[in-house]
Design a protein around this motif. Structure first.
Motif, mmCIF file in Angstrom:
data_model
loop_
_atom_site.group_PDB
_atom_site.id
_atom_site.type_symbol
_atom_site.label_atom_id
_atom_site.label_comp_id
_atom_site.label_asym_id
_atom_site.label_seq_id
_atom_site.Cartn_x
_atom_site.Cartn_y
_atom_site.Cartn_z
ATOM 1 N N LEU A 99 33.963 44.987 32.329
ATOM 2 C CA LEU A 99 34.564 45.939 33.277
ATOM 3 C C LEU A 99 35.041 47.229 32.593
ATOM 4 C CD1 LEU A 99 36.587 43.494 35.566
ATOM 5 C CD2 LEU A 99 34.392 44.606 36.057
ATOM 6 N N ALA A 100 34.721 47.386 31.320
ATOM 7 C CA ALA A 100 35.189 48.578 30.598
ATOM 8 C C ALA A 100 34.540 49.858 31.100
ATOM 9 C CB ALA A 100 34.956 48.424 29.100
ATOM 10 N N PHE A 157 34.920 47.908 41.210
ATOM 11 C CA PHE A 157 35.342 46.750 40.416
ATOM 12 C C PHE A 157 34.785 45.457 41.004
ATOM 13 C CE2 PHE A 157 38.501 49.262 38.085
ATOM 14 C CZ PHE A 157 38.508 48.609 36.859
ATOM 15 N N ILE A 158 34.831 45.332 42.335
ATOM 16 C CA ILE A 158 34.376 44.084 42.949
ATOM 17 C C ILE A 158 32.869 43.920 42.778
ATOM 18 C CG2 ILE A 158 34.076 42.946 45.193
ATOM 19 C CD1 ILE A 158 36.958 43.804 45.850
ATOM 20 N N LEU A 200 36.933 52.594 35.663
ATOM 21 C CA LEU A 200 38.287 53.104 35.449
ATOM 22 C C LEU A 200 39.175 52.803 36.653
ATOM 23 C CD1 LEU A 200 37.635 56.637 33.904
ATOM 24 C CD2 LEU A 200 38.564 54.623 32.733
ATOM 25 N N CYS A 201 40.393 52.382 36.361
ATOM 26 C CA CYS A 201 41.440 52.270 37.372
ATOM 27 C C CYS A 201 42.639 53.013 36.809
ATOM 28 C CB CYS A 201 41.795 50.811 37.631
ATOM 29 S SG CYS A 201 43.309 50.616 38.602
ATOM 30 N N GLY A 239 43.247 51.611 45.805
ATOM 31 C CA GLY A 239 42.038 50.976 46.326
ATOM 32 C C GLY A 239 40.751 51.756 46.134
ATOM 33 N N ILE A 240 40.801 52.951 45.556
ATOM 34 C CA ILE A 240 39.581 53.756 45.479
ATOM 35 C C ILE A 240 38.590 53.174 44.468
ATOM 36 C CG2 ILE A 240 40.326 55.438 43.708
ATOM 37 C CD1 ILE A 240 38.554 56.563 46.853
ATOM 38 N N LEU A 267 44.812 45.707 43.588
ATOM 39 C CA LEU A 267 44.528 47.088 43.982
ATOM 40 C C LEU A 267 45.827 47.756 44.380
ATOM 41 C CD1 LEU A 267 43.403 47.346 47.632
ATOM 42 C CD2 LEU A 267 43.553 45.093 46.569
ATOM 43 N N ILE A 308 43.961 43.061 37.814
ATOM 44 C CA ILE A 308 42.513 42.989 38.051
ATOM 45 C C ILE A 308 41.924 41.836 37.227
ATOM 46 C CG2 ILE A 308 40.313 44.183 37.692
ATOM 47 C CD1 ILE A 308 41.737 46.810 38.407
ATOM 48 N N ILE A 368 29.208 47.456 48.231
ATOM 49 C CA ILE A 368 30.441 46.736 48.579
ATOM 50 C C ILE A 368 30.379 46.201 50.010
ATOM 51 C CG2 ILE A 368 31.640 48.895 49.269
ATOM 52 C CD1 ILE A 368 33.302 45.791 47.660
ATOM 53 N N THR A 396 38.428 49.992 43.771
ATOM 54 C CA THR A 396 38.256 48.575 44.089
ATOM 55 C C THR A 396 36.818 48.197 44.442
ATOM 56 O OG1 THR A 396 40.554 48.588 44.825
ATOM 57 C CG2 THR A 396 39.208 46.690 45.474
ATOM 58 N N PRO A 397 36.123 48.961 45.289
ATOM 59 C CA PRO A 397 34.726 48.576 45.569
ATOM 60 C C PRO A 397 33.892 48.479 44.289
ATOM 61 C CG PRO A 397 35.457 50.213 47.160
ATOM 62 C CD PRO A 397 36.543 50.115 46.112
ATOM 63 N N GLN A 412 36.998 39.269 46.710
ATOM 64 C CA GLN A 412 37.757 40.124 47.636
ATOM 65 C C GLN A 412 39.097 39.481 47.981
ATOM 66 O OE1 GLN A 412 34.450 40.287 50.450
ATOM 67 N NE2 GLN A 412 34.240 42.497 50.074
#
Lengths: 149, 734
Positions: free
Chosen positions: A124-125, A101-102, A128-129, A95-96, A92, A137, A70, A98-99, A83
């Motif tokens: 993106l499956a 996912f990006i 996890l968020c 935010g944990i 987000l 997202i 990231i 987020t890196p 970003q």
């Protein structure tokens, strides 16, 4: 190995994961550990361009290879379109994740700039968020894809 | 909305956005410092056992080990009742949960800990600690735990509390009911599921002060618990909250912080403990499984005449679970003159339960809203219409005492009725074995007030620094700063919010209870008003006038005017810095109602339920930052979907959790859910300067019953046990 475009050298114990090497040895703590067994995607990095969960890669496996985290996504002070889109679209909350996912979304859009919603969700499956319900997202990745095209 | 605001209701980027998209933000496990060593915790493999012997000698001798601690290392202060931010509880329970002494009460119960010069060495050494157990029979659900002769966790009975709320005479009133439905429901134990495991670093300084850096929803709670367990005055403990990777209530309790501090005391180095995911499942959270019976009677017009509820909730290993809140919320959405509500707090051999987003309310609403759906079908009344006929309003009395002030229950229901989703066709199922259905439900959460503090200092360049004590779990730096910016008449980008440690700001209660934007926002509003008052005095001094007015960021007296920035540049010549402060302890948190419309498709062969369309409606009072309000609604909705369809602590008979990984504890992925449509309703809370109600929680209450009602609509069978996973659906259809 090459880390975010720059050569780095470090000693890895055989049992250390790439994630541990990044965080504890190289102090790049942007890559997060959510589970340690490859099921949450928070530790996503690319290894020679391929998306991996760095908790399932040994540090020694990265020898001579190129790793992007990231911390290597922004161009200097300019945020990457993904970003920017994550901030603008409120994608987000805590935010944990987020890196991860990006990094994962960038790997997708670099390879498939025309990815549609279905493709984005499928890709993106592995990430996890727990905060966002994913809706924003998806919107952010779609917006960034449009921007990047 | 009607009131003209400049900042409130807009969607500015969050102040911590860049840090969080670049990986720079420092979370619990990211804390680095010179001399840092690593801690590992030894946990019980048994759900219930007496500890006969703990031998740490081999671990202490392992290369790299610097300290080993057990419960004996806590100061052995006599037991007393303490209130550490989560209600009154015996000190021995708090201490016993952090490190067990005589008995372990759940699998994953911490017993000892090791600090070593690497995380691997600490883990290896931890395995060398020898613990001899006398294994006891365990109880894993409320029915078994309440049975006569059940193994007791603490004293003779596992029932540690009985709450009763009653008004009118429900037994007699049932006689006048045209329809009477009584059903029993069960819900599984579920985890909050935050992606960041608990992480804490502690340093016992040479001056006797203890510093803690940790991921927590309440830095002051951590301070007070650490001080209490280590028998120190609170002034000797300083807690710095890091960024927090989700909590949902599960990062209010304190687990590893006092252990890290004890290890640091022994080895003189800063000690970091980070839980593994397995430890998070087995040693933190969860929120209670429950058994709920609900009986509602309605007359022929659909008016509810009486209702009764029996709620038995798992407390986990220590008393003080979520049943009280469940009992407050079970019928809160309705005006029912005759009610009797009984709630039981029941010990079971699982981790001590923790809050999870409207804790206790979803369990109760699953029952109530399923029964209400049955009544609507029985009376052939539209389910939203039936709810409207009975909806709680201003002046409606709840069985637990309070009369509602202005609330948005009717407005939420009206918004649901008016939504295009409610009138839209269900659409054709995707294949021959699939069936579709639609369900609705509503839910309530009361929200809390509690103490918050803010300080604002004005900079000469026309900006201001905002200091606060509320950990930012989802954009609250910005939603709080927006309220200050509104008062100061400046753009929110000119505010620079910081979340600080417990030495630097006044007491601030947890980020939880949907209170942060409500209460800390209120403190920021008051601090900003203090700034304005002080700056008016400065302008008066400059202009040598008695009265100065302030509006839209401009100070005026007669034909003279100065902007906020112009006056900010002249503070040093008019008396020095301007620092405003606000501290509040509000009552009157306005409760929030939420509603869901959901379409499902159920595969009758496999039993899999797919969410086809989902609409979440919620009364925000006032949406300070609408994107973040929508985000709360979407997040709560998807957690509700997981709770409804998949999530559960799957336990062996001996009390071991069989699915303690994120693969097997199946939280929804991005592929499991559709876009979540949101409708924000705004019925301003008369008790808040901007009308804020707080929006974090009510949204998780209606999804489980709405999905159950939709499954019934699709299949014609009612599922009354969560989760409604494929095996339960296949079994229900058999």
């Amino acid at each position: 190995m090459t880390l975010n475009g720059e050569p780095v050298e470090f000693l890895a114990e055989p049992r250390q994961t790439l994630l541990e090497c990044l965080r504890d040895t190289l102090h790049l703590t942007g890559t997060k550990e959510g589970c340690g067994d490859g099921n949450c995607g928070s530790c996503c990095v690319t290894l020679d361009g391929n998306l991996v969960t760095s908790c399932l890669v040994l540090g020694v496996e990265a020898q001579g290879r190129s790793v992007t985290t990231i911390e290597g996504i922004a161009r200097g002070n300019d945020l990457h379109p993904l970003q920017k889109a994550f901030i603008e679209h409120a994608a987000l909350q805590c935010g944990i994740c987020t890196p991860g996912f990006i990094v994962a979304a960038k790997a997708l859009l670099d390879a498939e700039p025309a990815a549609d919603e279905e493709r984005i969700r499928l890709w993106l499956a592995n990430n996890l968020c727990r905060c966002t319900g994913y809706d924003k997202i998806v919107r952010a990745v779609q917006a960034a894809a449009k921007e990047m095209r | 909305m009607s009131t003209a605001y400049n900042v409130i209701g807009t969607r500015p980027p969050r102040h911590d956005g860049a840090d969080k998209v670049t990986g720079r933000a420092i979370y619990g496990a990211d804390v680095q410092m010179a001399g840092l060593v690593h801690g590992a915790v030894v946990r019980s493999p048994h759900a219930h056992a007496r500890i006969k012997r703990v031998d740490t000698s081999k671990a202490a001798a392992f290369p790299g080990v610097m300290a080993v601690v057990t419960a004996d290392d806590f100061p052995q202060t006599p037991d007393r009742i303490v209130d550490l931010g989560e209600g009154e509880t015996p000190l021995s329970y708090v201490r016993g949960n952090v490190l067990a002494k005589d008995k372990v009460l759940y699998e994953g119960h911490a017993i000892a800990a090791v600090a070593a010069n690497s995380a691997h060495a600490a883990e290896q050494a931890a395995r060398l600690i020898e613990i001899e157990y006398d294994v006891l029979p365990c109880v894993l659900n409320v029915t078994d735990a309440m049975a006569a002769g059940a193994p007791a966790l603490h004293k003779e009975s596992n029932v540690t509390d009985h709450v009763r709320h009653a008004m009118g005479d429900s037994d007699s009133a049932f006689a006048s009911a045209a329809v009477l439905i009584e059903r029993e429901f069960k819900t599984a134990t579920v985890h909050q599921g935050y992606i960041e495991p608990h992480a804490a670093t502690a340093l016992w300084n040479n001056d006797g002060r203890v510093q803690v850096w940790c991921s927590t929803q309440g830095a002051f709670v951590v301070r007070d618990v650490v001080a209490c367990l280590l028998d120190l005055p609170v002034s000797r403990v300083k807690v710095t909250p890091t960024e927090i990777g989700g909590g949902f209530g599960g990062k209010i309790p304190v687990y590893i912080e006092p252990v890290a501090a004890l290890l640091s005391k022994k080895c003189g180095r800063p000690v970091r403990i980070v839980m593994t995911r397995r430890e998070v499942f087995e040693g933190s959270g969860p929120t209670p499984g429950s058994l709920v019976r609900v009986k509602i009677g309605a007359d022929a017009s659909g008016k509810f005449v009486a209702a009764q509820a029996y709620l038995a909730y798992e407390a986990g290993a220590y008393p003080g679970g979520m049943v009280g809140a469940g009992a407050m919320c079970v019928f809160a959405a309705y005006d029912i003159p005759n009610q009797t509500i009984d709630g039981y707090d029941v010990l079971v051999n699982k981790p001590s339960t923790a809050a999870y987003r409207a804790p206790g309310a979803p369990n109760a609403a699953f029952a109530t809203e399923s029964v209400v759906d049955e009544i609507a079908r029985e009376l052939k009344i539209d389910p939203i219409e039936l709810r409207l006929r009975n909806a709680a309003k201003e002046g409606t009395r709840r069985a637990d005492g309070p009369k509602f002030k202005k609330i948005g229950c009717v407005e939420v229901l009206e918004a649901m009725k008016a939504h295009a989703h409610y009138a839209a066709p269900l659409g054709e199922p995707s294949h021959a074995e699939a069936k579709r259905g639609r369900g609705v439900a509503i839910g309530y959460w009361f929200n809390i007030g509690f103490a918050s503090s803010c300080v604002i200092s004005v900079n000469a360049d026309g900006t201001a620094n905002l200091i606060e004590g509320s950990t930012d779990i989802g954009g609250s730096r910005t939603s709080i700063a927006m309220q200050a910016a509104e008062v100061l008449g400046i753009p929110v980008e000119k505010l620079n919010p910081s979340v600080v440690d417990t030495d630097t700001i006044g007491y601030t209660a947890v980020t939880g209870g949907s209170r942060t934007t409500f209460a800390t926002g209120w403190a920021a509003h008051d601090a900003a008003q203090d700034v304005v008052a002080q700056m008016k005095a400065r302008a008066a001094k400059l202009w040598e006038v008695a009265d100065v007015s302030f509006a839209q960021g401009v100070f005026r007296a007669g034909d003279r005017s100065m902007t906020f920035a112009e006056l900010a540049a002249r503070l040093s010549e008019t008396g020095g810095p301007v620092v405003g402060q606000g501290s509040v302890n509000p009552r009157g948190a306005g409760g929030s109602f939420a509603g869901v419309i959901v379409d499902v498709e159920v595969d009758t062969e496999t039993g899999k339920t797919t969410i086809v369309r989902f609409t979440s409606v919620q009364d925000a009072g006032r949406a300070i930052h609408p994107s973040y309000v929508e985000g709360q609604m979407q997040g709560g909705s998807v957690q509700g979907i997981g709770w409804a369809l998949n999530e559960e602590y799957w336990m062996s008979d001996g009390g071991r959790m069989m699915n303690a990984s994120l693969l097997d504890y199946r939280m929804p992925t991005i592929l499991d859910v559709p876009p979540i449509d949101t409708v924000i309703v705004e019925v301003p809370n008369p008790s808040h300067p901007f009308g804020v109600r707080g929006v974090g929680e009510a949204n998780i209450v209606p999804p489980t019953p709405a999905i159950a009602n939709a499954i019934h609509d699709a299949l014609g069978v009612r599922l009354r046990k969560l989760p409604m996973n494929p095996p339960s659906i296949v079994a229900a259809l058999a």
